[in-house]
Scaffold this motif. Structure first.
Motif, mmCIF file in Angstrom:
data_model
loop_
_atom_site.group_PDB
_atom_site.id
_atom_site.type_symbol
_atom_site.label_atom_id
_atom_site.label_comp_id
_atom_site.label_asym_id
_atom_site.label_seq_id
_atom_site.Cartn_x
_atom_site.Cartn_y
_atom_site.Cartn_z
ATOM 1 N N LYS A 1 19.661 19.542 42.760
ATOM 2 C CA LYS A 1 19.537 20.822 42.072
ATOM 3 C C LYS A 1 20.882 21.550 41.975
ATOM 4 C CE LYS A 1 16.390 24.686 41.826
ATOM 5 N NZ LYS A 1 15.204 25.311 42.388
ATOM 6 N N GLN A 2 21.706 21.416 43.006
ATOM 7 C CA GLN A 2 23.001 22.093 43.018
ATOM 8 C C GLN A 2 23.996 21.478 42.028
ATOM 9 O OE1 GLN A 2 21.636 20.412 45.499
ATOM 10 N NE2 GLN A 2 23.103 19.007 46.413
ATOM 11 N N SER A 3 23.666 20.341 41.439
ATOM 12 C CA SER A 3 24.565 19.685 40.484
ATOM 13 C C SER A 3 24.411 20.232 39.068
ATOM 14 C CB SER A 3 24.298 18.176 40.461
ATOM 15 O OG SER A 3 24.585 17.610 41.706
ATOM 16 N N ARG A 4 23.489 21.151 38.886
ATOM 17 C CA ARG A 4 23.235 21.690 37.553
ATOM 18 C C ARG A 4 24.015 22.982 37.341
ATOM 19 N NH1 ARG A 4 17.470 23.660 35.028
ATOM 20 N NH2 ARG A 4 18.241 23.916 32.914
ATOM 21 N N ASP A 5 24.778 23.046 36.259
ATOM 22 C CA ASP A 5 25.524 24.246 35.872
ATOM 23 C C ASP A 5 24.754 24.920 34.737
ATOM 24 O OD1 ASP A 5 27.238 26.171 34.855
ATOM 25 O OD2 ASP A 5 29.015 24.902 34.989
ATOM 26 N N HIS A 6 24.027 25.989 35.071
ATOM 27 C CA HIS A 6 23.188 26.667 34.087
ATOM 28 C C HIS A 6 24.004 27.304 32.965
ATOM 29 C CE1 HIS A 6 19.338 26.311 36.211
ATOM 30 N NE2 HIS A 6 20.051 26.420 37.319
ATOM 31 N N ASN A 7 25.190 27.773 33.271
ATOM 32 C CA ASN A 7 26.011 28.450 32.258
ATOM 33 C C ASN A 7 26.541 27.493 31.197
ATOM 34 O OD1 ASN A 7 25.703 30.970 33.495
ATOM 35 N ND2 ASN A 7 27.388 30.538 34.905
ATOM 36 N N ARG A 8 26.905 26.294 31.604
ATOM 37 C CA ARG A 8 27.456 25.314 30.660
ATOM 38 C C ARG A 8 26.432 24.266 30.245
ATOM 39 N NH1 ARG A 8 33.000 23.099 32.903
ATOM 40 N NH2 ARG A 8 31.466 21.876 34.004
ATOM 41 N N HIS A 9 25.204 24.359 30.759
ATOM 42 C CA HIS A 9 24.137 23.375 30.475
ATOM 43 C C HIS A 9 24.623 21.962 30.757
ATOM 44 C CE1 HIS A 9 21.167 26.117 28.868
ATOM 45 N NE2 HIS A 9 22.143 26.741 28.269
ATOM 46 N N TYR A 22 24.815 18.796 33.746
ATOM 47 C CA TYR A 22 24.383 18.199 35.001
ATOM 48 C C TYR A 22 25.428 17.173 35.386
ATOM 49 C CZ TYR A 22 21.571 15.953 38.575
ATOM 50 O OH TYR A 22 21.125 15.448 39.766
ATOM 51 N N SER A 23 26.053 17.356 36.554
ATOM 52 C CA SER A 23 27.066 16.429 37.059
ATOM 53 C C SER A 23 26.598 15.896 38.401
ATOM 54 C CB SER A 23 28.407 17.147 37.235
ATOM 55 O OG SER A 23 28.863 17.654 36.011
ATOM 56 N N CYS A 24 26.145 14.666 38.411
ATOM 57 C CA CYS A 24 25.607 14.032 39.613
ATOM 58 C C CYS A 24 26.747 13.485 40.476
ATOM 59 C CB CYS A 24 24.668 12.905 39.201
ATOM 60 S SG CYS A 24 23.796 12.169 40.580
ATOM 61 N N PRO A 25 26.581 13.495 41.799
ATOM 62 C CA PRO A 25 27.602 12.904 42.673
ATOM 63 C C PRO A 25 27.887 11.421 42.373
ATOM 64 C CG PRO A 25 26.089 14.225 43.979
ATOM 65 C CD PRO A 25 25.531 14.157 42.578
ATOM 66 N N ASN A 61 23.959 16.680 29.396
ATOM 67 C CA ASN A 61 23.333 17.965 29.166
ATOM 68 C C ASN A 61 22.156 18.100 30.121
ATOM 69 O OD1 ASN A 61 20.946 19.435 27.722
ATOM 70 N ND2 ASN A 61 22.816 20.256 26.799
ATOM 71 N N ASP A 62 22.031 19.252 30.785
ATOM 72 C CA ASP A 62 20.982 19.419 31.796
ATOM 73 C C ASP A 62 19.576 19.347 31.211
ATOM 74 O OD1 ASP A 62 21.131 21.883 30.526
ATOM 75 O OD2 ASP A 62 21.225 23.054 32.372
ATOM 76 N N ASP A 63 19.377 19.818 29.995
ATOM 77 C CA ASP A 63 18.067 19.725 29.365
ATOM 78 C C ASP A 63 17.712 18.277 29.030
ATOM 79 O OD1 ASP A 63 17.586 22.483 29.465
ATOM 80 O OD2 ASP A 63 18.630 22.811 27.556
ATOM 81 N N ARG A 64 18.716 17.490 28.665
ATOM 82 C CA ARG A 64 18.495 16.067 28.387
ATOM 83 C C ARG A 64 18.061 15.344 29.653
ATOM 84 N NH1 ARG A 64 21.459 11.120 28.336
ATOM 85 N NH2 ARG A 64 20.738 9.787 26.659
#
Length: 57
Positions: free
Chosen positions: A8-16, A18-21, A27-30
């Motif tokens: 959950k902490q890998s999601r940047d809501h402002n830039r949409h 998702y960057s996984c370790p 894109n977080d919605d994708r």
């Protein structure tokens, strides 16, 4: 994501974003749509109550 874990902490809501370790970025919605699709496939294949486990790391 490629590793199959949800962070959950890998999601940047402002830039949409998702960057996984593991290195996967999208894109977080994708990523959310891909997770829903995977749960649907698991349900259709006979799994009674498909869910993702929380990773508290």
């Amino acid at each position: 994501p490629v590793c199959g874990k949800i962070h959950k902490q890998s999601r940047d809501h402002n830039r949409h974003l998702y960057s996984c370790p593991c290195g996967y970025k999208s894109n977080d919605d994708r990523v959310g749509a891909m997770n829903i699709q995977n749960l649907g496939k698991r349900w259709l294949s006979g799994e009674k109550n498909p869910r993702y486990k929380k990773d508290n790391n």
